[in-house]
Design an enzyme around this catalytic site. Structure first.
Site, PDB file in Angstrom:
ATOM      1  N   ARG A 193       0.946  -1.315  -0.077  1.00  0.00           N
ATOM      2  CA  ARG A 193      -0.212  -0.047  -0.143  1.00  0.00           C
ATOM      3  C   ARG A 193       0.992   1.278  -0.012  1.00  0.00           C
ATOM      4  NH1 ARG A 193      -3.196  -3.352   3.403  1.00  0.00           N
ATOM      5  NH2 ARG A 193      -5.214  -3.840   2.315  1.00  0.00           N
ATOM      6  N   LYS A 246       3.171  11.224 -11.718  1.00  0.00           N
ATOM      7  CA  LYS A 246       2.088  10.101 -12.507  1.00  0.00           C
ATOM      8  C   LYS A 246       2.783   8.771 -12.477  1.00  0.00           C
ATOM      9  CE  LYS A 246      -0.589  13.099 -14.994  1.00  0.00           C
ATOM     10  NZ  LYS A 246      -0.903  13.736 -16.718  1.00  0.00           N
ATOM     11  N   GLU A 252       8.904  16.887 -25.801  1.00  0.00           N
ATOM     12  CA  GLU A 252       8.444  17.476 -24.565  1.00  0.00           C
ATOM     13  C   GLU A 252       8.781  18.564 -24.218  1.00  0.00           C
ATOM     14  OE1 GLU A 252       6.033  16.111 -22.952  1.00  0.00           O
ATOM     15  OE2 GLU A 252       5.913  14.014 -23.443  1.00  0.00           O
ATOM     16  N   LYS A 284       7.289  22.298 -14.681  1.00  0.00           N
ATOM     17  CA  LYS A 284       6.666  21.331 -14.141  1.00  0.00           C
ATOM     18  C   LYS A 284       6.573  21.155 -12.665  1.00  0.00           C
ATOM     19  CE  LYS A 284       5.376  16.746 -14.979  1.00  0.00           C
ATOM     20  NZ  LYS A 284       5.425  15.340 -15.572  1.00  0.00           N
ATOM     21  N   GLU A 305      -4.174  17.234 -11.174  1.00  0.00           N
ATOM     22  CA  GLU A 305      -4.539  17.405 -12.528  1.00  0.00           C
ATOM     23  C   GLU A 305      -6.099  17.962 -12.398  1.00  0.00           C
ATOM     24  OE1 GLU A 305      -4.484  15.433 -16.856  1.00  0.00           O
ATOM     25  OE2 GLU A 305      -2.738  14.641 -15.331  1.00  0.00           O
ATOM     26  N   ARG A 324      -2.844  21.661 -14.249  1.00  0.00           N
ATOM     27  CA  ARG A 324      -1.982  20.529 -14.806  1.00  0.00           C
ATOM     28  C   ARG A 324      -2.244  19.962 -16.077  1.00  0.00           C
ATOM     29  NH1 ARG A 324       1.134  15.743 -11.168  1.00  0.00           N
ATOM     30  NH2 ARG A 324       2.178  14.958 -12.853  1.00  0.00           N
ATOM     31  N   ASN A 352      -0.599  18.349 -20.998  1.00  0.00           N
ATOM     32  CA  ASN A 352      -0.975  17.234 -21.912  1.00  0.00           C
ATOM     33  C   ASN A 352      -1.178  17.937 -23.146  1.00  0.00           C
ATOM     34  OD1 ASN A 352      -1.571  15.165 -20.136  1.00  0.00           O
ATOM     35  ND2 ASN A 352      -3.331  16.527 -19.281  1.00  0.00           N
ATOM     36  N   HIS A 380      -1.044  15.776 -26.373  1.00  0.00           N
ATOM     37  CA  HIS A 380      -1.073  14.376 -25.923  1.00  0.00           C
ATOM     38  C   HIS A 380      -2.356  13.607 -26.318  1.00  0.00           C
ATOM     39  CE1 HIS A 380       2.710  15.576 -23.976  1.00  0.00           C
ATOM     40  NE2 HIS A 380       2.627  14.199 -23.395  1.00  0.00           N
ATOM     41  N   HIS A 405      -1.174  10.457 -28.054  1.00  0.00           N
ATOM     42  CA  HIS A 405      -1.317   9.201 -27.413  1.00  0.00           C
ATOM     43  C   HIS A 405      -2.265   8.161 -28.226  1.00  0.00           C
ATOM     44  CE1 HIS A 405      -0.720  10.203 -22.683  1.00  0.00           C
ATOM     45  NE2 HIS A 405       0.535   9.980 -23.498  1.00  0.00           N
ATOM     46  N   HIS A 438       6.920   7.573 -28.045  1.00  0.00           N
ATOM     47  CA  HIS A 438       5.936   8.632 -27.253  1.00  0.00           C
ATOM     48  C   HIS A 438       6.330   9.940 -27.980  1.00  0.00           C
ATOM     49  CE1 HIS A 438       3.717  10.553 -24.395  1.00  0.00           C
ATOM     50  NE2 HIS A 438       4.607  11.217 -24.018  1.00  0.00           N
TER      51      HIS A 438
END
Length: 361
Positions: free
Chosen positions: A123, A145, A187, A229, A239, A243, A247, A250, A254, A266
């Site tokens: 956990r 992330k 990026e 960032k 997000e 945030r 993206n 993306h 993606h 990517h």
């Protein structure tokens, strides 16, 4: 201490980012000074482990830090629930407990997978990032992330889980294949477009120096990306709002990446996605064509792709767009530039506009 070091400000979960040429050999000594974990397992893909595994393990051993190395097959195809389950079992077999920690040594796939393992094993156990690609150094290693892919889309299963430290050794970029370096540059360009016009101009001025891996330019570039960032993550960790600007490129990127069965890396997919988003911004009257063209020209000047491959199935791309994890209530949101350095979120893009962007040239 390097002038390029910085901190991600998240209260009692804040963590340092170290940016330095040749940093890899000092990681063991630094970890030995920090009360992060009693022992570590280094998670790496088989390719990166062959390049840097022995160096990292040696520095840990020299510092008296107990560690073992676990590897998995290289590539995005390994970022799945089966590999995640297999690695979880191996951690249990090694006897890791809640005082143990993980070290992610590698690119974005490794960081995402190791971070998700850390978030869920017992956990939650601590982990640190040692990113070895430009893309992971400027983006995926910072911000917490983590996750894996499922057949329906990228990163649809995961968690927000912050590392305890990020160690960025810029020297490792000299062994990075050109294709992977350029993937990271995509990026990098993103940060200038979404938030920092001056940084965007820096990239235009220093294109040749970046491609030549000029150490001073590279360190300044990575520092700026991480600073941007870190600022965004500190304001909106999960997000909810701001945030989402990270993206940019993306949503379609993606989808293109997934539709290629991940044969397209990517960063290259994001480059295509950014140009597509720029075209959507122009067709929506949000961005001047000249501004959009300036960004597309820079992307192309770095040797990055700007067009969706002609033989790629457009219906498949559209299907992946609709399952994008950033969609809310069935609405697909796009990050659209209004000018270089500023973007907005919009869910008002029509299917006709998307079709126009996706059509073959």
């Amino acid at each position: 201490m390097s002038e390029y070091n910085l901190t991600v400000g998240l209260g009692d979960r804040s963590y340092p980012i170290f940016i330095e040429d040749g940093l890899m050999e000092n990681i063991g000594a630094d970890l030995a000074r920090r009360d992060i974990a009693s022992r570590y397992v280094v998670i790496s893909d088989d390719y990166v482990a062959s390049l840097y595994g022995s160096t990292l393990m040696a520095t840990l051993e020299q510092a008296g830090v107990q560690a073992e190395l676990l590897t998995f097959p290289r590539g995005e195809a390994s970022k799945n629930l089966q590999v995640f389950a297999d690695m979880s079992s191996k951690l249990a077999q090694l006897g890791l407990d809640r005082k143990s920690g993980l070290i992610a040594l590698g690119g974005g796939v490794t960081g995402d997978l190791a971070g998700f393992l850390a978030a869920t094993y017992m956990r939650g156990i601590p982990f640190v990032q040692v990113p070895t690609t430009l893309l992971s150094q400027v983006d995926s290693s910072v911000g917490g992330k983590t996750g894996v892919d499922i057949p329906e889309g990228k990163n649809l299963v995961g968690a927000f889980y912050q590392p305890k430290a990020v160690y960025i050794d810029t020297a490792v970029l000299t062994t990075l294949p050109v294709e992977e370096l350029l993937g990271g540059v995509a990026e990098v360009i993103k940060y200038g477009v979404i938030r920092d016009f001056d940084f965007y101009c820096f990239l235009e001025r220093n294109l040749d120096a970046i491609l030549a891996l000029n150490p001073a330019v590279i360190q300044e570039m990575i520092h700026t990306c991480c600073r941007i960032k870190a600022e965004v993550v500190a304001e909106d960790e999960r997000e909810a709002d701001l945030r989402r600007i990270l993206n940019f490129g993306h949503t379609i990127g993606h989808a293109v990446e997934a539709a290629s069965n991940f044969s397209l890396i990517h960063g290259h997919a994001v480059a295509i996605g950014m140009v597509a988003a720029l075209r959507l911004a122009v067709s929506s009257g949000l961005c001047k064509r000249k501004e959009a063209g300036r960004v597309a020209t820079l992307i192309h000047s770095f040797g990055l792709p700007t067009e969706i491959p002609e033989d790629m199935d457009r219906a498949s791309i559209k299907a992946y767009i609709k399952t994008d994890k950033k969609s809310i209530g069935g609405s697909v949101f796009y990050v659209l530039p209004t000018t270089i350095g500023k973007v907005i979120m919009s869910n008002e893009i029509t299917e006709e506009q998307v079709d126009e962007v996706l059509k073959t040239k």
